[in-house]
Design a protein around this motif. Sequence first.
Motif, short mmCIF file in Angstrom:
data_model
loop_
_atom_site.label_atom_id
_atom_site.label_comp_id
_atom_site.label_asym_id
_atom_site.label_seq_id
_atom_site.Cartn_x
_atom_site.Cartn_y
_atom_site.Cartn_z
N LYS A 273 104.12 -23.68 109.75
CA LYS A 273 102.88 -24.43 110.09
C LYS A 273 102.40 -24.21 111.26
O LYS A 273 100.82 -24.08 112.01
N CYS A 274 102.69 -22.91 111.74
CA CYS A 274 102.54 -21.76 112.73
C CYS A 274 101.82 -19.90 112.02
O CYS A 274 103.08 -20.16 112.25
N LEU A 275 100.92 -19.69 112.12
CA LEU A 275 100.66 -18.38 112.12
C LEU A 275 100.98 -17.72 113.33
O LEU A 275 99.87 -17.94 114.31
N VAL A 276 101.69 -16.71 114.07
CA VAL A 276 101.17 -16.29 114.86
C VAL A 276 101.07 -14.51 114.69
O VAL A 276 101.62 -13.91 114.45
N LEU A 277 100.21 -13.96 115.71
CA LEU A 277 99.69 -13.05 115.62
C LEU A 277 100.19 -11.87 116.61
O LEU A 277 99.72 -11.99 117.91
N ASP A 278 100.23 -10.93 116.46
CA ASP A 278 99.97 -9.77 117.00
C ASP A 278 98.41 -9.13 117.55
O ASP A 278 97.90 -10.13 116.15
N LEU A 279 97.78 -8.22 118.17
CA LEU A 279 96.46 -8.27 118.34
C LEU A 279 96.57 -6.51 117.68
O LEU A 279 96.05 -5.95 116.60
N ASP A 280 96.38 -5.60 118.86
CA ASP A 280 96.56 -4.14 118.20
C ASP A 280 97.12 -3.65 117.01
O ASP A 280 97.95 -3.66 116.30
N ASN A 281 96.59 -2.96 115.70
CA ASN A 281 96.84 -2.67 115.29
C ASN A 281 96.95 -3.58 113.78
O ASN A 281 97.95 -3.45 112.54
N THR A 282 96.68 -5.36 114.73
CA THR A 282 96.89 -6.32 112.93
C THR A 282 95.57 -7.04 113.00
O THR A 282 95.33 -7.14 112.01
N LEU A 283 95.03 -7.49 114.32
CA LEU A 283 93.70 -7.86 114.09
C LEU A 283 92.43 -6.78 114.57
O LEU A 283 91.81 -7.53 113.97
N TRP A 284 92.94 -6.04 114.90
CA TRP A 284 91.77 -4.31 114.58
C TRP A 284 93.13 -3.23 115.13
O TRP A 284 93.75 -3.50 115.24
N GLY A 285 91.56 -2.24 114.62
CA GLY A 285 92.43 -1.11 114.51
C GLY A 285 92.87 -0.05 115.73
O GLY A 285 91.59 -0.68 116.62
N GLY A 286 93.18 0.12 116.25
CA GLY A 286 93.52 0.95 117.63
C GLY A 286 94.30 0.07 118.73
O GLY A 286 94.40 -1.00 118.19
N ILE A 296 87.89 0.08 119.85
CA ILE A 296 88.93 -0.25 118.53
C ILE A 296 87.36 -0.13 117.39
O ILE A 296 86.62 -0.16 117.46
N LYS A 297 88.68 -0.14 115.92
CA LYS A 297 88.43 -0.85 114.70
C LYS A 297 87.90 -2.30 113.87
O LYS A 297 89.59 -2.74 114.28
N LEU A 298 86.47 -2.75 114.30
CA LEU A 298 87.08 -3.81 113.87
C LEU A 298 85.07 -3.70 112.69
O LEU A 298 84.48 -4.11 114.58
N GLY A 305 87.56 -0.95 109.69
CA GLY A 305 87.20 -2.22 110.07
C GLY A 305 87.13 -3.33 109.54
O GLY A 305 87.05 -4.38 110.00
N GLU A 306 85.81 -2.98 108.38
CA GLU A 306 85.87 -4.25 107.05
C GLU A 306 87.57 -4.92 107.22
O GLU A 306 87.49 -5.93 106.69
N ALA A 307 88.82 -3.71 106.63
CA ALA A 307 89.80 -4.30 106.60
C ALA A 307 90.67 -5.68 107.86
O ALA A 307 90.90 -6.57 106.82
N PHE A 308 90.14 -5.17 108.85
CA PHE A 308 90.56 -5.79 110.00
C PHE A 308 89.66 -7.13 109.26
O PHE A 308 90.91 -8.35 110.05
N LEU A 309 88.50 -6.99 110.06
CA LEU A 309 87.74 -8.12 109.86
C LEU A 309 88.57 -9.40 109.02
O LEU A 309 88.28 -10.22 108.90
#
Length: 636
Positions: A273-286, A296-298, A305-309
Amino acid sequence: MEQLIWLPQHPELGAAITAARRLPEPAARLAEAIRLAGFRRDFTATGRIDKLAAEALHAGASAGLTPLRLAILASHTVDHLVPAIRVGGLGRRLALTVHVAPYGMYRQALLGEDPALAEFAPQLILLALDARDAPIDLPFDSSEADVAAAVAARVEELRVLWRRGRARYGAQVVQQTLVPFDPPVFGAYEALVPAAPYAVTERLNTAIRCAAREEGVLLLDLAWQAARAGLAAGFADPVRWHQAKQLVSPVLAPFFGEAMAAVAGAVAGTSRKCLVLDLDNTLWGGVIGDDGLDGIKLGQGNATGEAFLAMQRYAAALGRRGIILAVCSKNNLEVAEEAFAKHPEMALKRGDIACFVANWNDKAGNLRHIARTLNIGLDSLVFVDDNPAERAIVRRELPEVAVPELPEDVANYPEVIAAACYFETAGFTADDAARNRSYALNAERTAALEQATDLSGYLRSLAMTMTATEVGAAELPRATQLINKTNQFNLTTRRYTEADTVRFANDPDTVMLALRLRDRFGDNGLISVLVARPDPALASGELLIDTWLMSCRVLGRQVEEATLGVLVQHAARRGATALVGEYRPTAKNGMVAEHYRRLGFTPMTPPASAEPGATFWRHEIAAVQSPEHFIEVEAA
């Protein structure tokens, strides 16, 4: 044919299974079987892991797995799929026992007498049908109305079977959708001919989905899953069908087993029930600390950038359906939060994140902190990180945490997360949609507690109001869902189907309550369910508290005291003279072992029918004094 793409590869899986069989203790063999079930595997390796686990379970090992009885009633051969279902269950902390009814005898099993099925007493029934079973075979020039009538008649037959399975066994029914079998007759024109084979199958599946929603039946949507995963060629293979009536090839057994185990896990309450996210190169590039906010690429303008979005949008969608979102990043907190506050292309906002951890500590330790902060188990977490080294460390240090193996390109991240079915559900309500926001508001409550000078002042400042409702049609889906997934604050951890909860709600001698809590920060939603009922083992006038569960989000706010006051009122109206509380210990509910003692109940001798280890507690209703609390209680 690539399957189980979210699981990591094992360099020597066969050798590891062989080594596990030599372990002297059943508990160690079972633990290793569970671990090895977390690697990508084929049909043969799956069968070997199943045998390893089965022998250990037979020898008395348990590893805290939740037992669940699944009966499969099929119109195609399914015996070769059973090991994969059981191994898929291991990854969802389930010990699945599977009963397969004789081939093609599903009508007789449900409508007639089937002593073997009755003795098995299934908790879950999978009705696994194929498109060639009782086909709708109409002339190709049949009208739209003729096809609609034939589809409606077939679905009505299924409704009768579903209701029979629920009424006779109290089981949750799961209906498998129909995989198109025969090749198209009209080519690209097939969908425009109402009575064409593909068109009929598609229409029948649509009708099955609608009827299932109305009847409280769950779906094993094989038609959708096979098409989405690009595995349709492995289903309805004519060679396998004519040789052995196999709808699902043995090659695809691991895929089928995981899909069915995911549904079983949702029913048993073991979905994550919980999604834990890294940030660099996971939610944005760089790396934002090096590249800066503008570097950063987003977002729109380039493929990366579109893939990270798109990844962010998928996470945000999970948040909107009630999955708790958290961040675990090696970063400076101020720099990491700046992206959420200032980058114009961020689809995720800081308010979407229920727990935000950015520091330079090890991620395993930070994940422990996130679980504690959210008051959920480590086995509720799914950790997504682009770094294979970080993934390997977390898998080693925290085997309870699910860590999907990710492809090189972030564009494929959402599909991998979805394919794993981590967040499979057996229902969806407005309370579910609000859950992520509720956990985020809890962080604000925690901050207020840290600033308070005394606990009483803090509790008063929350301005809490509890609403108590006798469970009716509106509350049944959510109440059933909570009963089947709450593990920590759950005195008995009994699991009930919606048919069971309907019976409780309609019984005039049973108290079944749903309690909601709101405060100055917002609405906590449905936070507690109670069932108190007469029991043959108790004296006249005594009500057994069969089920008392509560969301851990509201711990420490005197909700237990307020709830007892509500229960006493409703029990007294039914003429009860005493409440009897039962505590059945499990691997996860030790936090409530002293629950009844704290509320003033006194220990009593367990009835002869009590389960080993269960404790019983009694309280005379006339002697119950309203416990002090700072919650205003309203009747709905």
